[in-house]
Design a protein around this motif. Structure first.
Motif, PDB file in Angstrom:
ATOM      1  N   GLY A 153       0.800  -1.205   0.000  1.00 22.18           N
ATOM      2  CA  GLY A 153       0.000   0.000   0.000  1.00 22.18           C
ATOM      3  C   GLY A 153       0.835   1.257   0.000  1.00 22.18           C
ATOM      4  N   PRO A 154       0.204   2.414   0.143  1.00 23.39           N
ATOM      5  CA  PRO A 154       0.926   3.687   0.096  1.00 23.39           C
ATOM      6  C   PRO A 154       1.916   3.826   1.247  1.00 23.39           C
ATOM      7  CG  PRO A 154      -1.336   4.004   0.827  1.00 23.39           C
ATOM      8  CD  PRO A 154      -1.237   2.591   0.360  1.00 23.39           C
ATOM      9  N   ARG A 155       2.949   4.609   1.008  1.00 25.82           N
ATOM     10  CA  ARG A 155       3.968   4.836   2.022  1.00 25.82           C
ATOM     11  C   ARG A 155       3.406   5.724   3.126  1.00 25.82           C
ATOM     12  NH1 ARG A 155       9.619   4.218   1.312  1.00 25.82           N
ATOM     13  NH2 ARG A 155      10.779   4.990   3.123  1.00 25.82           N
ATOM     14  N   CYS A 156       3.612   5.288   4.361  1.00 29.51           N
ATOM     15  CA  CYS A 156       3.138   6.023   5.528  1.00 29.51           C
ATOM     16  C   CYS A 156       4.133   7.126   5.884  1.00 29.51           C
ATOM     17  CB  CYS A 156       2.978   5.052   6.695  1.00 29.51           C
ATOM     18  SG  CYS A 156       2.263   5.775   8.195  1.00 29.51           S
ATOM     19  N   GLY A 157       3.688   8.109   6.651  1.00 29.94           N
ATOM     20  CA  GLY A 157       4.574   9.161   7.097  1.00 29.94           C
ATOM     21  C   GLY A 157       5.720   8.657   7.952  1.00 29.94           C
ATOM     22  N   CYS A 158       5.562   7.489   8.558  1.00 37.03           N
ATOM     23  CA  CYS A 158       6.617   6.921   9.390  1.00 37.03           C
ATOM     24  C   CYS A 158       7.678   6.210   8.554  1.00 37.03           C
ATOM     25  CB  CYS A 158       6.031   5.942  10.398  1.00 37.03           C
ATOM     26  SG  CYS A 158       5.425   4.396   9.667  1.00 37.03           S
ATOM     27  N   GLY A 159       7.406   6.020   7.259  1.00 40.20           N
ATOM     28  CA  GLY A 159       8.341   5.328   6.373  1.00 40.20           C
ATOM     29  C   GLY A 159       7.908   3.933   5.989  1.00 40.20           C
ATOM     30  N   GLY A 160       6.937   3.369   6.708  1.00 41.26           N
ATOM     31  CA  GLY A 160       6.435   2.037   6.379  1.00 41.26           C
ATOM     32  C   GLY A 160       5.430   2.090   5.239  1.00 41.26           C
TER      33      GLY A 160
END
Length: 370
Positions: free
Chosen positions: A193-200
């Motif tokens: 899925g899309p990249r999270c703000g945390c980097g995951g």
């Protein structure tokens, strides 16, 4: 504070104080700092707030926190101000609830690291001060005064600018060995899925948060997948000014791209809740936050249906899903049970205090067990 006074105000029956004094509450956020005096019934008086001076640096943020607490105490009736038992501080995580240090919040500036915020508050106001992550304090508030009253095992989830949460099991907040447990927004719900703000990748937050929806909206404009958002981007003058509000308005306008984004957001929250149910066996999931409030029953009913159809049935049959009850002041209300429980730990026998630190969990001022 003298030990005799701590013992006097900490006599408890199942965590509920016989005679509970008021407390001071501080809620530190990335844009606003709020403070109030919290009565034993959760009522907020002498409420005050100001903008968070992030651009002015760490010292300015700490000074503003202290000023808000002092202003709330000055604004309270003298009899209430004299009876204050302590200070509860809620902050974006990660935090160390045992040392009172705000470790590394994502939205308070790059220099705001390892800040001993409770020490600053305690020194300035001459009261014991206690810290926890904002979502943990919110869970305490919902259990003491809101939607989770009577539950010893529940999940609190907030869907707003970010997605956060807290886990209460056996009547205690689950902190984990480092005080960092409960980052429920960073549970993956897809492989790519899309990249999270945390980097995951593929986290609940990357699909369902305000920040995540804004990022997905920009990507949709870049791909030509939403005439509505393309027009909004032009009217804003910059696609980076698109927000979750634009997505929600696109849904109302019937834009297929916006409808898909919001459907995926609800699906991500629902799948996350399936995982929480299977992992923690809660009897209740309380969902709050601005996006959850805007989605209302459409989100709650999807969570209920997905748990019923996809969670392990032995645990799913025991779960209820409810909207949070306390609104934007939930972390202020949670200040009262936080201070009362921590004062109770301080007055407890040494062996009990040691065991509490080792398990890194927080007793919750309780209502009757279910």
């Amino acid at each position: 504070m003298p030990r005799a006074r701590i013992a006097a105000i900490s006599h408890r029956i199942r965590g509920l104080l016989l005679t509970a004094p008021p407390v001071l509450a501080l809620d530190l956020g990335g844009t606003r700092i709020r403070a109030a005096v919290i009565q034993p019934d959760g009522a907020r008086v002498a409420r005050t707030e100001t903008e968070t001076p992030v651009a002015d640096g760490t010292a300015a943020v700490v000074a503003a926190c202290v000023e808000m607490l002092q202003r709330a105490r000055r604004s309270a009736d003298p009899g209430i101000a004299d009876a204050l038992a302590g200070i509860a501080v809620s902050s974006p995580g990660p935090v160390d609830p045992r040392t009172g240090v705000v470790v590394e919040p994502p939205n308070l500036g790059p220099a705001f690291r390892d800040v001993p915020l409770t020490a600053a508050a305690s020194d300035a106001l001459h009261l014991p001060a206690f810290l926890d992550r904002d979502t943990n304090v919110a869970a305490l508030g919902e259990r003491a005064f809101g939607a989770a009253q009577g539950y010893d095992d529940f999940i609190y989830l907030t869907v707003s600018t970010g997605v956060g949460g807290a886990i209460v099991t056996g009547g205690r907040l689950l902190h984990g060995p480092d005080g960092l447990a409960g980052e429920l927004g960073h549970v993956p719900v897809s492989l790519d899925g899309p990249r999270c703000g945390c980097g995951g990748f593929g986290h609940v937050e990357s699909y369902a948060s305000g920040a995540g929806l804004a990022k997905l909206a920009r990507a949709l404009v870049a791909s030509g997948g939403s005439p509505f958002l393309e027009e909004r981007a032009r009217s804003h003058g910059d696609p980076h000014r698109l927000s979750a509000v634009d997505v929600a308005e696109g849904v109302k306008a019937g834009d297929p791209g916006c409808i898909d984004l919001m459907a995926n957001a609800r699906r991500a929250v629902a799948l996350g809740c399936v995982g929480y149910v299977n992992a923690f066996n809660p009897h209740l999931i309380v969902i709050g936050g601005s996006i959850a409030e805007a989605e209302g029953e459409s989100l709650l009913e999807q969570v209920r249906t997905t748990i019923r159809e996809e969670a392990f049935q032995a645990v799913a049959r025991h779960v209820s899903v409810a909207a949070a009850a306390l609104g934007g002041d939930v972390s202020l209300a949670g200040a009262h049970p936080l201070v009362m429980s921590r004062l109770g730990e301080t007055a407890a026998p040494p062996s009990t205090r040691t065991r509490t630190r080792q398990t890194a969990s927080e007793p919750v001022a309780a209502s009757p067990r279910r």
